[in-house]
Design an enzyme around this catalytic site. Structure first.
Site, PDB file in Angstrom:
ATOM      1  N   GLU A  70      38.963  38.104  40.596  1.00 10.90           N
ATOM      2  CA  GLU A  70      39.524  38.465  39.302  1.00 10.90           C
ATOM      3  C   GLU A  70      40.361  37.289  38.807  1.00 10.90           C
ATOM      4  O   GLU A  70      41.012  36.608  39.595  1.00 10.90           O
ATOM      5  CB  GLU A  70      40.419  39.697  39.400  1.00 10.90           C
ATOM      6  CG  GLU A  70      39.703  40.975  39.752  1.00 10.90           C
ATOM      7  CD  GLU A  70      40.665  42.150  39.791  1.00 10.90           C
ATOM      8  OE1 GLU A  70      40.718  42.898  38.790  1.00 10.90           O
ATOM      9  OE2 GLU A  70      41.359  42.317  40.812  1.00 10.90           O
TER      10      GLU A  70
ATOM     11  N   GLU B 193      37.538  49.761  47.007  1.00 14.45           N
ATOM     12  CA  GLU B 193      37.187  48.730  46.021  1.00 14.45           C
ATOM     13  C   GLU B 193      37.428  47.370  46.652  1.00 14.45           C
ATOM     14  O   GLU B 193      38.483  47.123  47.256  1.00 14.45           O
ATOM     15  CB  GLU B 193      38.041  48.895  44.773  1.00 14.45           C
ATOM     16  CG  GLU B 193      37.836  47.800  43.729  1.00 14.45           C
ATOM     17  CD  GLU B 193      38.737  48.010  42.508  1.00 14.45           C
ATOM     18  OE1 GLU B 193      39.018  49.179  42.173  1.00 14.45           O
ATOM     19  OE2 GLU B 193      39.156  47.009  41.897  1.00 14.45           O
TER      20      GLU B 193
END
Length: 428
Positions: A181, A176
């Site tokens: 974020e 990932e």
């Protein structure tokens, strides 16, 4: 990252599992657009995507209220028990729609008109999550999104990628890459993180970037990007590089990022890391996306020489990959230090890095160097029919210092004058 974040990524409801299974089953080679159009630095027609470069682009043009382009994106549905998020991701354009002004708006609402059921009972919030699985994957290149995030406790917007083999090897073995974020209790900070076998969840490898002067990311649009090459990923915000990761950062654990990945955009509400919304959280919350672009440049082993005065080649001194290594003239010898790849983003790349104007200078005599690719204008180059190679920001030409063709002659930018030391032939 040193957050208390738990496992980030598995949707738990039957609807979500089905959607993800279908997405993974449909995965194939990277999708390719048609010819990119335009010209390369050498002036020839740009190659068809898929032959030398693959570009994904969505500027979200369309009428207000329209759903996203289904040829590029699919919408996932369901909740997320693994992370204890509070939202239910809905289908259609209820929570993900164009605004008619060139933006995608992902909206989180405090509502449940469909009587959706979540891991904790009746869902309290709705939102949206989109991915490109089965429609587009990329391996290497520049991956970027220009976005404005929502504000408020419990908001968790993200732009990230998962390995195309998720259905075969599972998470985190799939890998990932979190491009960006943000959690609402850190309004001035975003995070970029890698997750893989032995370094997932709160043990992910990453760093944060904080805006200066107390600015909040919710106040304006910002561009979040990674520049990705074999064994190397570099994160930037608005062109400012804040971390680079290589296999050396993993302490002997497995690097799983040299394969295709698909893209994901979502706005979560609550969860282990951001915590739940409270009375101060404004609803609806909106993640506004101006564009998403992915450019996968030529294969790393490709490229060719750039020749100039005296028939000498543009060369990375001593084949050194360190930031700041001088770029010079030298006898052509066919080594990787003289193999330059023309990126569809206007960059010239060798040894996994970019040709860069030192300190983004614009003055005559500013030297050229090798530097991490970061998307800034100091790394953009355009060729004209006269064989000048121009940095548009400075409006200056690539120039061999002192009109010399001697080995070791440093390259610089200089006012374009049409002289022999400013003429270049770029090959692929």
């Amino acid at each position: 990252m040193t957050s208390s974040r738990a496992r980030r990524r598995t949707l738990s409801s039957a609807l979500s599992a089905l959607a993800l299974a279908l997405a993974v089953a449909a995965l194939g080679p990277a999708a390719s657009a048609g010819p990119t159009g335009g010209t390369t630095l050498a002036g020839e027609a740009a190659p068809a995507a898929g032959a030398a470069a693959v570009t994904f682009s969505d500027d979200f043009d369309g009428p207000a209220g329209a759903a996203v382009d289904g040829s590029k994106w699919q919408i996932e549905t369901g909740d997320n028990v693994s992370n204890h998020e509070r939202q239910y991701y809905t289908a259609g354009n209820r929570n993900a729609a164009l605004d008619g002004q060139g933006h995608l708006v992902i909206t989180a609402r405090k509502e449940n008109p469909g009587n959706y059921q979540c891991w904790y009972g009746r869902c309290e919030y709705t939102s949206a999550r989109l991915n490109t699985a089965g429609k587009f994957t990329a391996q290497y290149g520049r991956v970027e999104a220009r976005m404005k995030v929502p504000r408020g406790q419990g908001m968790w917007p993200a732009f990230w990628m998962l390995g195309h083999d998720l259905g075969q090897v599972g998470w985190p073995n799939s890998g990932e890459i979190d491009v960006m974020e943000n959690v609402g209790f850190e309004p001035s900070t975003v995070h970029g993180t890698l997750h893989g076998p032995g370094y997932s969840g709160s043990g992910g490898i990453g760093a944060g970037y904080t805006l200066p002067g107390g600015q909040a990311f919710a106040d304006a649009f910002h561009t979040f990007a990674v520049d990705w090459s074999p064994g190397r990923i570099t994160w930037s915000v608005d062109g400012n590089v804040y971390q680079t990761r290589t296999p050396a950062d993993l302490g002997g654990r497995t690097w799983v990022f040299d394969k295709p990945f698909f893209l994901i955009l979502n706005l979560a509400v609550g969860g282990y890391w951001p915590g739940d919304p409270d009375g101060s959280t404004p609803f609806p919350g909106q993640l506004v996306v101006d564009h998403v672009r992915v450019t996968t440049s030529d294969a790393p082993t490709g490229g060719g020489p750039i020749t100039g005065i005296g028939g000498k080649c543009v060369d990375v001194a001593a084949a050194n990959t360190a930031n700041g290594t001088p770029v010079q003239l030298y006898d052509c010898n066919g080594t990787a230090a003289q193999r330059w790849t023309v990126g569809t983003d206007g960059t010239l790349r060798a040894l996994g890095k970019c040709l860069d104007v030192t300190s983004a200078g614009t003055a005559d005599g500013t030297p050229l160097q090798l530097w991490d690719c970061n998307g800034t204008e100091a790394q953009r180059w355009v060729a004209n029919d006269a064989r000048d190679v121009v940095n548009p920001r400075a409006n200056k030409c690539m120039d061999a210092t002192g009109n010399s063709s001697a080995n070791g002659t440093r390259l610089q930018i200089w006012t374009c004058g049409g002289t022999a030391n400013q003429k270049w032939t770029v090959t692929r």
